[in-house]
Enzyme design. Structure first.
Site, PDB file in Angstrom:
ATOM      1  N   GLY A 196      -8.171  -2.927   1.556  1.00 51.86           N
ATOM      2  CA  GLY A 196      -9.164  -3.148   2.599  1.00 51.86           C
ATOM      3  C   GLY A 196      -8.564  -3.190   3.985  1.00 51.86           C
ATOM      4  O   GLY A 196      -7.349  -3.275   4.158  1.00 51.86           O
TER       5      GLY A 196
ATOM      6  N   LYS B  12      -4.570   6.243   3.026  1.00 50.49           N
ATOM      7  CA  LYS B  12      -4.965   5.896   4.394  1.00 50.49           C
ATOM      8  C   LYS B  12      -3.739   5.775   5.293  1.00 50.49           C
ATOM      9  O   LYS B  12      -3.820   6.053   6.502  1.00 50.49           O
ATOM     10  CB  LYS B  12      -5.811   4.620   4.409  1.00 50.49           C
ATOM     11  CG  LYS B  12      -5.081   3.350   4.021  1.00 50.49           C
ATOM     12  CD  LYS B  12      -4.456   2.641   5.205  1.00 50.49           C
ATOM     13  CE  LYS B  12      -3.602   1.468   4.751  1.00 50.49           C
ATOM     14  NZ  LYS B  12      -2.969   0.755   5.884  1.00 50.49           N
TER      15      LYS B  12
ATOM     16  N   SER C 259      -1.304  -0.339  14.595  1.00 49.44           N
ATOM     17  CA  SER C 259      -0.939   0.362  13.362  1.00 49.44           C
ATOM     18  C   SER C 259       0.338   1.181  13.568  1.00 49.44           C
ATOM     19  O   SER C 259       0.402   2.048  14.441  1.00 49.44           O
ATOM     20  CB  SER C 259      -2.082   1.286  12.936  1.00 49.44           C
ATOM     21  OG  SER C 259      -1.632   2.244  12.001  1.00 49.44           O
ATOM     22  N   ARG C 260       1.327   0.925  12.733  1.00 50.86           N
ATOM     23  CA  ARG C 260       2.581   1.684  12.849  1.00 50.86           C
ATOM     24  C   ARG C 260       2.399   3.140  12.438  1.00 50.86           C
ATOM     25  O   ARG C 260       3.038   4.031  13.000  1.00 50.86           O
ATOM     26  CB  ARG C 260       3.667   1.009  12.012  1.00 50.86           C
ATOM     27  CG  ARG C 260       4.119  -0.322  12.577  1.00 50.86           C
ATOM     28  CD  ARG C 260       5.289  -0.875  11.791  1.00 50.86           C
ATOM     29  NE  ARG C 260       4.904  -1.270  10.448  1.00 50.86           N
ATOM     30  CZ  ARG C 260       4.599  -2.519  10.089  1.00 50.86           C
ATOM     31  NH1 ARG C 260       4.621  -3.480  10.983  1.00 50.86           N
ATOM     32  NH2 ARG C 260       4.266  -2.797   8.840  1.00 50.86           N
ATOM     33  N   ASN C 261       1.539   3.394  11.445  1.00 50.39           N
ATOM     34  CA  ASN C 261       1.309   4.778  11.027  1.00 50.39           C
ATOM     35  C   ASN C 261       0.618   5.579  12.129  1.00 50.39           C
ATOM     36  O   ASN C 261       1.004   6.707  12.427  1.00 50.39           O
ATOM     37  CB  ASN C 261       0.475   4.790   9.743  1.00 50.39           C
ATOM     38  CG  ASN C 261       1.250   4.283   8.555  1.00 50.39           C
ATOM     39  OD1 ASN C 261       2.211   4.897   8.106  1.00 50.39           O
ATOM     40  ND2 ASN C 261       0.857   3.124   8.038  1.00 50.39           N
TER      41      ASN C 261
ATOM     42  N   LYS D 256       0.850  -1.188   0.000  1.00 46.09           N
ATOM     43  CA  LYS D 256       0.000   0.000   0.000  1.00 46.09           C
ATOM     44  C   LYS D 256       0.885   1.237   0.000  1.00 46.09           C
ATOM     45  O   LYS D 256       1.317   1.701   1.051  1.00 46.09           O
ATOM     46  CB  LYS D 256      -0.944  -0.027   1.211  1.00 46.09           C
ATOM     47  CG  LYS D 256      -1.892  -1.234   1.191  1.00 46.09           C
ATOM     48  CD  LYS D 256      -2.749  -1.314   2.435  1.00 46.09           C
ATOM     49  CE  LYS D 256      -3.700  -2.503   2.360  1.00 46.09           C
ATOM     50  NZ  LYS D 256      -4.555  -2.628   3.558  1.00 46.09           N
TER      51      LYS D 256
END
Length: 331
Positions: A138, A193, A256-258, A107
């Site tokens: 997704g 995202k 989530s790393r982000n 992504k």
């Protein structure tokens, strides 16, 4: 007997995809350059480096040789970070044969070119395979999917039969796969995202509460939809699994790393050290998508604010305050 499925990349997401395909009844060959990871999978059915606590299905077979992994595979899933997709696909291309399909699960955009991952695949794969390219998007937090939590993915391809093959290879008792022809929309949504999850994590780090985070999420979604449409995708894709769905999962999950990067930024912690020691797709997504947006003449205040924070040394709290005061609200 099921189909033969190759997964290139034994990180958290690649291993989770391999687990899903194996539970769908397929014979999965999981390739990696990390010998210790492959050895542990072979000996203990575990990948503790990336998915601790998950026992892998017996149909997941580790492969050190890429040729062995892709030989005769109906579907080859590329599940490596976006920065190395070209390198991996270039290496795989001479080993592939007509009739095989290739699906990208990364992504992001290629940093040097700004290309989407399917465009990278088109450049590197033989001409006879270029219509057999798909992309997977997704909300799929790897540790949840690998632990058999209900998960919904989307497979996008120009050829509906290729998207349907991806669904056949991944859909099982707890994974559902929707189909789409909007490759552009799925890939741009999946990339953005990652960027916008940093903004949602920033709200957490600053301790601003649910109202602010929901407002920022609404701004992010509006920007995502506008960008998708301007690049040739469909607006409804941004409001589906690849866009809104993945944004919610990535922007709210503690795994989530982000989101974690944004949280550290808001708390004044050493987010750059975190970035140096983890694969985080968000910052390059901010740069790449902002270049695309500026070329199109788009004004994207959230993306601009993220760029100022990550690359220009802006202060988090006043930057977010200014965004909330000046950005047009998506009423």
């Amino acid at each position: 007997m099921g189909l033969a499925v190759a997964v290139l990349g034994a990180g958290a997401y690649g291993t989770a995809l391999a687990q899903a395909a194996a539970h769908a009844g397929h014979r999965v060959r999981l390739w990696s350059i990390e010998a210790p990871v492959l050895a542990e999978i072979a000996a203990q059915r575990r990948n503790s480096a990336y998915l601790p606590g998950v026992r892998l299905h017996r149909r997941v077979r580790p492969c050190a040789e890429m040729a062995e992994a892709v030989q005769g595979a109906a579907l080859v899933l590329v599940a490596v970070p976006s920065r190395v997709v070209r390198e991996v696909v270039r290496r795989a291309a001479p080993l592939l044969r007509p009739g095989q399909a290739v699906a990208n699960a990364a992504k992001g955009l290629e940093e040097a070119t700004g290309l989407r991952m399917s465009q990278v695949l088109e450049q590197e794969l033989p001409e006879e395979l270029r219509e057999a390219i798909a992309t997977v998007g997704g909300p799929a937090i790897a540790r949840e999917m690998a632990r058999r939590r209900p998960t919904a993915l989307v497979a996008a391809a120009r050829d509906p039969e290729v998207a349907a093959l991806v669904r056949t290879c991944l859909e099982n008792a707890w994974v559902r796969v929707g189909l789409s022809r909007d490759v552009i929309g799925v890939e741009i949504s999946a990339t953005l995202k990652n960027a916008y999850a940093i903004a949602l994590g920033l709200c957490d780090g600053l301790g601003l509460g649910a109202n602010v985070k929901a407002t920022v999420a609404s701004l992010c979604l509006a920007e995502m939809a506008e960008t998708v449409v301007c690049l040739g995708g469909r607006r409804d894709t941004a409001f589906g699994l690849a866009g809104l769905g993945d944004l919610l999962a990535t922007g709210y999950s503690p795994h989530s790393r982000n989101r974690t990067l944004g949280e550290k930024l808001g708390r004044g912690e050493d987010w750059q050290a975190f970035l140096a020691s983890n694969t985080v797709e968000g910052p390059p997504a901010v740069e790449g998508c902002l270049r695309l947006a500026r070329a199109l003449g788009l004004h994207l205040p959230v993306l601009e604010a993220l760029h100022s924070l990550l690359f220009e040394g802006a202060e988090p709290r006043p930057t977010l305050r200014a965004l909330l005061e000046r950005a047009s609200l998506p009423a």
